[in-house]
Design a protein around this motif. Structure first.
Motif, PDB file in Angstrom:
ATOM      1  N   ALA A  75      26.937  33.290 -20.055  1.00  0.00           N
ATOM      2  CA  ALA A  75      26.506  34.719 -20.150  1.00  0.00           C
ATOM      3  C   ALA A  75      26.181  35.395 -18.944  1.00  0.00           C
ATOM      4  CB  ALA A  75      25.221  34.674 -21.030  1.00  0.00           C
ATOM      5  N   LYS A  76      25.381  34.712 -18.009  1.00  0.00           N
ATOM      6  CA  LYS A  76      25.239  35.254 -16.607  1.00  0.00           C
ATOM      7  C   LYS A  76      26.492  35.502 -16.079  1.00  0.00           C
ATOM      8  CE  LYS A  76      20.886  32.662 -15.883  1.00  0.00           C
ATOM      9  NZ  LYS A  76      20.209  31.672 -15.175  1.00  0.00           N
ATOM     10  N   GLN A  77      27.568  35.129 -16.174  1.00  0.00           N
ATOM     11  CA  GLN A  77      28.877  35.310 -15.470  1.00  0.00           C
ATOM     12  C   GLN A  77      29.361  36.549 -15.944  1.00  0.00           C
ATOM     13  OE1 GLN A  77      31.604  32.006 -15.296  1.00  0.00           O
ATOM     14  NE2 GLN A  77      29.903  30.540 -15.139  1.00  0.00           N
ATOM     15  N   TYR A  78      29.441  36.553 -17.291  1.00  0.00           N
ATOM     16  CA  TYR A  78      29.909  38.078 -17.995  1.00  0.00           C
ATOM     17  C   TYR A  78      28.993  39.002 -17.250  1.00  0.00           C
ATOM     18  CZ  TYR A  78      32.191  34.751 -21.218  1.00  0.00           C
ATOM     19  OH  TYR A  78      32.905  33.764 -21.939  1.00  0.00           O
ATOM     20  N   VAL A  79      27.738  38.762 -17.344  1.00  0.00           N
ATOM     21  CA  VAL A  79      27.020  40.177 -17.017  1.00  0.00           C
ATOM     22  C   VAL A  79      27.274  40.407 -15.447  1.00  0.00           C
ATOM     23  CG1 VAL A  79      24.644  40.911 -16.455  1.00  0.00           C
ATOM     24  CG2 VAL A  79      25.006  39.721 -18.667  1.00  0.00           C
ATOM     25  N   ALA A  80      27.523  39.475 -14.776  1.00  0.00           N
ATOM     26  CA  ALA A  80      27.648  39.730 -13.191  1.00  0.00           C
ATOM     27  C   ALA A  80      29.327  40.260 -12.895  1.00  0.00           C
ATOM     28  CB  ALA A  80      27.558  38.514 -12.381  1.00  0.00           C
ATOM     29  N   ASP A  81      30.003  40.006 -14.148  1.00  0.00           N
ATOM     30  CA  ASP A  81      31.351  40.335 -13.802  1.00  0.00           C
ATOM     31  C   ASP A  81      31.448  41.754 -13.845  1.00  0.00           C
ATOM     32  OD1 ASP A  81      33.998  40.988 -15.612  1.00  0.00           O
ATOM     33  OD2 ASP A  81      34.622  39.460 -14.242  1.00  0.00           O
ATOM     34  N   GLY A  82      30.661  42.260 -15.176  1.00  0.00           N
ATOM     35  CA  GLY A  82      30.713  43.644 -15.316  1.00  0.00           C
ATOM     36  C   GLY A  82      31.886  44.269 -16.068  1.00  0.00           C
ATOM     37  N   GLY A  83      32.610  43.355 -16.442  1.00  0.00           N
ATOM     38  CA  GLY A  83      33.912  43.634 -17.691  1.00  0.00           C
ATOM     39  C   GLY A  83      33.636  42.895 -18.886  1.00  0.00           C
ATOM     40  N   TYR A  84      32.316  42.794 -19.377  1.00  0.00           N
ATOM     41  CA  TYR A  84      32.242  42.366 -20.660  1.00  0.00           C
ATOM     42  C   TYR A  84      31.170  43.120 -21.448  1.00  0.00           C
ATOM     43  CZ  TYR A  84      34.775  38.067 -19.384  1.00  0.00           C
ATOM     44  OH  TYR A  84      35.698  37.030 -18.866  1.00  0.00           O
ATOM     45  N   TYR A  85      31.132  43.023 -22.800  1.00  0.00           N
ATOM     46  CA  TYR A  85      30.327  43.912 -23.436  1.00  0.00           C
ATOM     47  C   TYR A  85      29.840  42.948 -24.469  1.00  0.00           C
ATOM     48  CZ  TYR A  85      32.513  47.900 -20.907  1.00  0.00           C
ATOM     49  OH  TYR A  85      33.019  48.606 -20.143  1.00  0.00           O
ATOM     50  N   TRP A  86      28.570  43.250 -25.173  1.00  0.00           N
ATOM     51  CA  TRP A  86      28.325  42.746 -26.440  1.00  0.00           C
ATOM     52  C   TRP A  86      28.890  43.238 -27.513  1.00  0.00           C
ATOM     53  CZ3 TRP A  86      22.296  43.894 -25.456  1.00  0.00           C
ATOM     54  CH2 TRP A  86      21.819  42.931 -24.434  1.00  0.00           C
ATOM     55  N   ASN A  87      29.426  42.463 -28.472  1.00  0.00           N
ATOM     56  CA  ASN A  87      30.105  42.863 -29.477  1.00  0.00           C
ATOM     57  C   ASN A  87      29.038  43.099 -30.734  1.00  0.00           C
ATOM     58  OD1 ASN A  87      32.000  42.924 -31.886  1.00  0.00           O
ATOM     59  ND2 ASN A  87      32.559  41.026 -31.760  1.00  0.00           N
ATOM     60  N   SER A  88      29.218  44.491 -30.931  1.00  0.00           N
ATOM     61  CA  SER A  88      28.250  45.349 -31.737  1.00  0.00           C
ATOM     62  C   SER A  88      28.593  45.194 -33.356  1.00  0.00           C
ATOM     63  CB  SER A  88      28.382  46.701 -31.640  1.00  0.00           C
ATOM     64  OG  SER A  88      29.353  47.457 -31.719  1.00  0.00           O
ATOM     65  N   GLY A  89      29.618  45.017 -33.633  1.00  0.00           N
ATOM     66  CA  GLY A  89      29.929  44.886 -34.930  1.00  0.00           C
ATOM     67  C   GLY A  89      30.206  46.128 -35.460  1.00  0.00           C
TER      68      GLY A  89
END
Length: 468
Positions: free
Chosen positions: A180-194
């Motif tokens: 999760a830390k890698q995803y946030v640092a990458d900047g190209g990932y979002y939480w899936n809102s549904g």
């Protein structure tokens, strides 16, 4: 024409004891004066939309209808799921309903139990998504992450699709903390809102291509639609045979038309008490309090008091929830284990996991204020103009004492009007009915006595709400 579709079928246990199977979190006032369902409807004001379509569980229909009525958006627009089959079939029912109204209909799919702190940011994201939906894209909203959250799935963005959107590269399951830390640092990932927006017909085409079994089952269920008050009833047998699957697994992860539009609106799915604390307003000590609460030398707590004074001294990082029939005290860092408590309650053949002491009915509500081995005392409220079913009990007699308002009471062939301080006795086995003919709520105290006092000891002969 754009139809909001509000999914209100959940009956989760993570916010027990406020949330119960028969009164789940979407119907609760957790962060304001409106329920989460009502806030979802209010969030749409200002957008050019048709009346919302609500999808809910059969057991929740009267709660949902009352809250939609209070919001001013009730009008034969509640689709009832006879059984839960996850989001892909639920959205299919709504898409078929909208497409029947207008073949070019666009549906905006929302969950009834989310918190969104910034309505303007939410509405702007919707406006950014609509042109893409009109072009045939299946659009999902990706939440700009506020930190390395492990409780959400993620969406990786791909190539740009215009100024405000991206092709979906992949959907990612809930990660561990390091990932999760890698995803946030990458900047190209979002939480899936549904949350989604797409043409109703486009979704149905993709569902038919990717999951023809779900599409066919929903078509059969919608071939025999029945009207019941403000409810739309589908064929129970056909829908029960439908496979249960989420829209992500059934369509969004398989289609090549998935597009993600970023949303930064203070969103939360309120999936735990800690998540609610994070989005709640707090005092200078970090306490999020609701109800009659006094805190001393306490910090970073979430405290709900439903009907009694709750006080704290020298505590930190706790969740304390008081309801009329249960109290929860939990470490704020271990709230995911609340579901284990619910399982223990269910396993011990108790009822606190299923319903509250105060129970809502289409005609009003009742509160079981006292009970013993052969008696039960209820406070009953009947809304103006409403009536209970014509009924009979095999195992109990009842005494009714009117506290305020006017009661129209029928016992056998005799009908009488009772006002404040008057009472009546209904013997065991006698057919009877109760009605409020007045303009103000009817309040009465009911004393039941007998060998069995369960709610299933009701034989209905006539009922305006179709429960016979």
């Amino acid at each position: 024409m754009i139809y909001p579709v509000i999914l209100a079928g959940g009956s989760g246990t993570r916010l027990w004891p406020m949330s119960r199977e028969l009164y789940p979190k979407q119907f609760l006032k957790l962060n304001g004066t409106s329920t989460l369902l009502q806030q979802t409807v209010e969030r749409l004001e200002g957008l050019e939309l048709e009346e919302p379509l609500l999808i809910c569980n059969e057991e929740h229909r009267f709660i949902a209808a009352e809250q939609m009525r209070q919001s001013g958006h009730l009008g034969h627009n509640i689709i009832l799921e006879p059984v839960g089959r996850n989001t892909a079939p639920a959205i299919a029912l709504a898409a078929m309903t909208a497409a029947k109204k207008n073949p070019d209909a666009i549906i905006l799919v929302l969950a009834a139990d989310h918190v969104v702190k910034s309505t303007p940011a939410f509405q702007q994201a919707v406006r950014n998504a609509l042109p893409l939906a009109e072009q045939g894209a299946l659009v999902t909203f990706g939440i700009v992450p506020q930190g390395p959250e492990t409780g959400y799935g993620y969406i990786q963005r791909g190539d740009k699709k215009g100024e405000k959107a991206f092709q979906v590269a992949q959907f990612v399951e809930k990660p561990n903390l390091e990932l999760a830390k890698q995803y946030v640092a990458d900047g190209g990932y979002y939480w899936n809102s549904g949350m989604f927006v797409f043409k109703a017909a486009r979704y149905l085409d993709e569902l038919k291509r990717l999951r023809p079994d779900i599409h066919a089952a929903c078509e059969r269920a919608m071939a025999e639609v029945g009207a019941d008050l403000d409810f739309i009833r589908v064929n129970e047998q056909e829908f029960s045979a439908c496979p249960a699957e989420s829209v992500d697994y059934a369509v969004m992860e398989l289609t090549d038309s998935a597009v993600v539009v970023p949303m930064d609106a203070g969103w939360s799915d309120v999936g735990s008490w800690t998540a609610l604390w994070e989005v709640a307003d707090k005092d200078e000590a970090g306490n999020a309090n609701q109800g009659d609460v006094i805190s001393h030398n306490s910090q970073d707590n979430l405290i709900f008091a439903e009907n009694a004074l709750v006080t704290t001294v020298g505590v930190k990082d706790l969740v304390i929830v008081q309801t009329k029939d249960a109290v929860l005290v939990a470490d704020k860092n271990d709230v995911q284990s609340v579901k284990d408590i619910v399982q223990l309650i269910r396993g011990n053949a108790r009822s606190e996991h299923k319903l509250h002491r105060e129970v809502y009915r289409p005609w009003g509500k009742y509160d079981s204020i006292d009970n013993g081995q052969r008696y039960q005392v209820k406070r009953i409220t009947v809304k103006p103009g409403e009536k209970l079913s014509v009924q009979m009990h095999h195992h109990r007699a009842e005494h009714w004492i009117v506290v305020s308002g006017t009661a129209k009471v029928t016992i056998g062939e005799t009908t009488q009007l009772l006002t404040e301080d008057q009472s009546v006795y209904i013997p065991l086995g006698h057919i009877h009915a109760l009605e409020n003919p007045g303009k103000i709520p009817l309040e009465l105290i009911e004393v039941q006595s007998g060998s069995y006092l369960g709610e299933d000891d009701i034989v209905r002969f006539k009922d305006v709400y179709g429960r016979v």
